[in-house]
Design a protein around this motif. Structure first.
Motif, PDB file in Angstrom:
ATOM      1  N   LYS A 147       0.833  -1.212   0.000  1.00  0.00           N
ATOM      2  CA  LYS A 147       0.000   0.000   0.000  1.00  0.00           C
ATOM      3  C   LYS A 147       0.868   1.262   0.000  1.00  0.00           C
ATOM      4  O   LYS A 147       0.595   2.209  -0.734  1.00  0.00           O
ATOM      5  N   SER A 151       1.166   4.055  -2.988  1.00  0.00           N
ATOM      6  CA  SER A 151       0.930   5.473  -2.736  1.00  0.00           C
ATOM      7  C   SER A 151       2.094   6.316  -3.270  1.00  0.00           C
ATOM      8  O   SER A 151       1.888   7.366  -3.891  1.00  0.00           O
ATOM      9  N   GLY A 214       1.583  11.029   2.893  1.00  0.00           N
ATOM     10  CA  GLY A 214       0.576  10.041   2.484  1.00  0.00           C
ATOM     11  C   GLY A 214      -0.511  10.653   1.623  1.00  0.00           C
ATOM     12  O   GLY A 214      -1.678  10.251   1.698  1.00  0.00           O
ATOM     13  N   TYR A 216      -1.323  10.317  -1.385  1.00  0.00           N
ATOM     14  CA  TYR A 216      -2.041   9.416  -2.296  1.00  0.00           C
ATOM     15  C   TYR A 216      -2.386   8.067  -1.645  1.00  0.00           C
ATOM     16  O   TYR A 216      -2.608   7.079  -2.344  1.00  0.00           O
ATOM     17  N   ASP A 217      -2.446   8.056  -0.316  1.00  0.00           N
ATOM     18  CA  ASP A 217      -2.815   6.820   0.388  1.00  0.00           C
ATOM     19  C   ASP A 217      -4.231   6.374   0.036  1.00  0.00           C
ATOM     20  O   ASP A 217      -4.477   5.189  -0.228  1.00  0.00           O
ATOM     21  N   ALA A 220      -4.274   4.964  -3.384  1.00  0.00           N
ATOM     22  CA  ALA A 220      -3.701   3.615  -3.423  1.00  0.00           C
ATOM     23  C   ALA A 220      -4.725   2.576  -2.989  1.00  0.00           C
ATOM     24  O   ALA A 220      -4.817   1.496  -3.585  1.00  0.00           O
TER      25      ALA A 220
END
Length: 270
Positions: A147, A151, A214, A216-217, A220
């Motif tokens: 993950k 991201s 984070g 683009y966590d 993702a």
């Protein structure tokens, strides 16, 4: 001694004894109150500790909570949730869909063996590449590296398609790709270290901030959900026109240059 003095002495003695008894009774009451109060505090402390433990155990993990984050879509994506990642020349008529998990050792093997051939054909405009990222290894080999790396790949994609593809290659390289059971990609610092091998990402403050924050966590996780809904059972998986490309065994992805060249040639000609 006079009778009066004797009576006075006895009275004084009785009064002294009464006062002493009252003092002792008071001390006993205070002692009992302290013991009771201490017991109550202990019970409350235990209850509070249990309550805290219950709250902590029921508190969602970081990635579980990230599902509710505000979605930030990387540049160079399309679709409502930004999980459609199609890269390449507009003149390319067909699209090679690649399903990969960042921690996947077979994906790393594929990239190290066949990746340069895929990139050459892509650069030549033979096909576009659609990327679909998976994170299922985080479940099988408990961790969060898939993950976290996905991201970071979103942060690279936000820089440019070229940065994304070069970064993907670097993550899968023999030098930087960890063993499946080694959750190295959970470290932002490690992901940034790998990114320093990509010219567009080296020292890129915006990219590094996106990785550490984070940014683009959530993206993702949405990308991973897309993979889960695809019906694909493993990685790497390659598809073109809805058909799975396989090697000479007719089952698995083409893992040699010869097998890939044969499979992609047939798919492009169909």
């Amino acid at each position: 001694m006079s009778k009066r003095n004797s009576q006075s002495a006895k009275s004084a003695a009785r009064e002294k004894l009464r006062i002493e008894r009252e003092r002792q009774a008071k001390r006993d009451r205070i002692k009992r109150q302290v013991i009771v109060a201490g017991g109550i505090v202990a019970v409350l402390a235990i209850a509070g500790g249990v309550g805290y433990a219950v709250v902590q155990n029921n508190k969602p993990g970081y990635w579980e909570a990230a599902k509710d984050d505000k979605l930030v879509k990387p540049a160079n994506t399309t679709g409502a949730d930004g999980t459609t990642v199609v890269l390449g020349k507009s003149t390319a008529k067909k699209t090679l869909v690649m399903y990969e998990d960042p921690r996947c050792p077979i994906c790393a093997q594929f990239e190290q063996t066949v990746g340069s051939t895929v990139k050459r054909d892509y650069d030549d405009g033979k096909f576009k590449i659609e990327y679909v990222g998976a994170t299922f290894i985080d479940n099988g080999s408990p961790g969060e590296g898939s993950k976290n790396a996905l991201s970071a790949m979103g942060a690279a994609l936000n820089v440019s398609p070229e940065a994304f593809l070069e970064y993907k290659t670097a993550l899968y390289s023999a030098k930087y790709h960890p063993e499946e059971t080694d959750d190295k990609f959970k470290s932002d610092d490690y992901l940034i270290k790998v990114a320093d091998t990509v010219s567009a990402l080296k020292g890129n403050a915006a990219f590094e901030k996106a990785v550490k924050d984070g940014t683009y966590d959530k993206w993702a996780l949405d990308m991973s959900a897309k993979f889960n809904k695809s019906g694909v059972q493993g990685t790497p998986t390659l598809k073109m026109d809805g058909k799975t490309l396989t090697g000479s065994d007719g089952k698995n992805a083409p893992m040699t240059v010869a097998d890939f060249t044969t499979a992609i040639g047939k798919a492009l000609a169909a």
